[in-house]
Scaffold this motif. Structure first.
Motif, short mmCIF file in Angstrom:
data_model
loop_
_atom_site.label_atom_id
_atom_site.label_comp_id
_atom_site.label_asym_id
_atom_site.label_seq_id
_atom_site.Cartn_x
_atom_site.Cartn_y
_atom_site.Cartn_z
N GLU A 27 3.33 14.06 -0.50
CA GLU A 27 3.16 15.42 -1.51
C GLU A 27 3.73 15.28 -2.93
O GLU A 27 4.37 14.36 -3.33
N THR A 28 3.05 16.10 -4.16
CA THR A 28 3.33 16.01 -5.10
C THR A 28 4.72 16.43 -5.41
O THR A 28 5.44 16.38 -6.38
N SER A 29 5.23 17.28 -4.48
CA SER A 29 6.95 17.51 -4.71
C SER A 29 7.73 16.41 -3.78
O SER A 29 9.01 16.72 -3.68
N ALA A 30 7.34 15.56 -3.38
CA ALA A 30 8.20 14.54 -2.76
C ALA A 30 9.12 13.97 -3.52
O ALA A 30 9.20 13.73 -4.77
N THR A 31 10.17 13.48 -3.13
CA THR A 31 11.50 12.80 -3.66
C THR A 31 11.51 11.43 -3.11
O THR A 31 12.35 10.76 -3.63
N THR A 32 10.50 11.08 -2.18
CA THR A 32 10.58 9.53 -1.69
C THR A 32 9.09 9.44 -1.28
O THR A 32 8.41 10.29 -1.13
N CYS A 33 8.83 8.07 -0.71
CA CYS A 33 7.54 7.80 -0.04
C CYS A 33 7.59 6.55 0.40
O CYS A 33 8.66 5.67 0.31
N THR A 34 6.66 6.36 1.51
CA THR A 34 6.62 5.07 2.31
C THR A 34 5.58 4.05 1.75
O THR A 34 4.48 4.50 1.20
N ILE A 35 6.02 2.85 1.97
CA ILE A 35 5.31 1.70 1.47
C ILE A 35 4.85 0.88 2.55
O ILE A 35 5.82 0.62 3.41
N TYR A 36 3.52 0.42 2.90
CA TYR A 36 3.42 -0.37 3.90
C TYR A 36 3.08 -1.86 3.27
O TYR A 36 2.48 -1.78 2.02
N LEU B 262 0.78 -0.87 -0.03
CA LEU B 262 0.01 -0.04 0.06
C LEU B 262 0.86 1.23 0.12
O LEU B 262 1.68 1.24 0.96
N ILE B 263 0.68 1.88 -0.87
CA ILE B 263 1.46 3.31 -1.16
C ILE B 263 0.78 4.42 -0.29
O ILE B 263 -0.21 4.60 -0.62
N LEU B 264 1.63 4.83 0.60
CA LEU B 264 1.06 5.79 1.61
C LEU B 264 1.04 7.09 1.12
O LEU B 264 1.92 7.38 0.14
N ASN B 265 0.24 8.14 1.27
CA ASN B 265 -0.04 9.34 0.68
C ASN B 265 1.38 10.31 0.69
O ASN B 265 2.12 9.91 1.60
#
Length: 84
Positions: free
Chosen positions: A27-36, A22-25
């Protein structure tokens, strides 16, 4: 959900054969994100779960196909995807 090479858990907890992510929310400016992620049995019992944060390089390489994200998580936690 991806089918994975079976992972046997100790103490008769079971064998994981599926991985869901599950890809967590972010920001559109993000350079990374957290995955559950969850490792599950064929019956859907969760045997393991956790979070993985994509590196900036992984995030930048992510296109329109979320199987890339599943592969990044699988590589990080040491499981082999058999099919998507």
């Amino acid at each position: 959900m991806a089918k994975i090479q079976p992972v046997i858990f100790p103490l008769n907890q079971g064998t994981a054969t599926e991985m869901s992510v599950l890809i967590l929310n972010f920001e559109t400016s993000a350079t990374t994100c957290t995955i559950y992620y969850e490792l599950k049995t064929e019956e859907g019992t969760v045997l393991s779960n956790g979070n993985y944060t994509l590196t900036e390089q992984e995030f930048a390489a992510w296109g329109e196909d979320n199987s890339w994200v599943e592969q990044c998580v699988a590589n990080a936690i040491g499981v082999t995807i058999l099919s998507f």
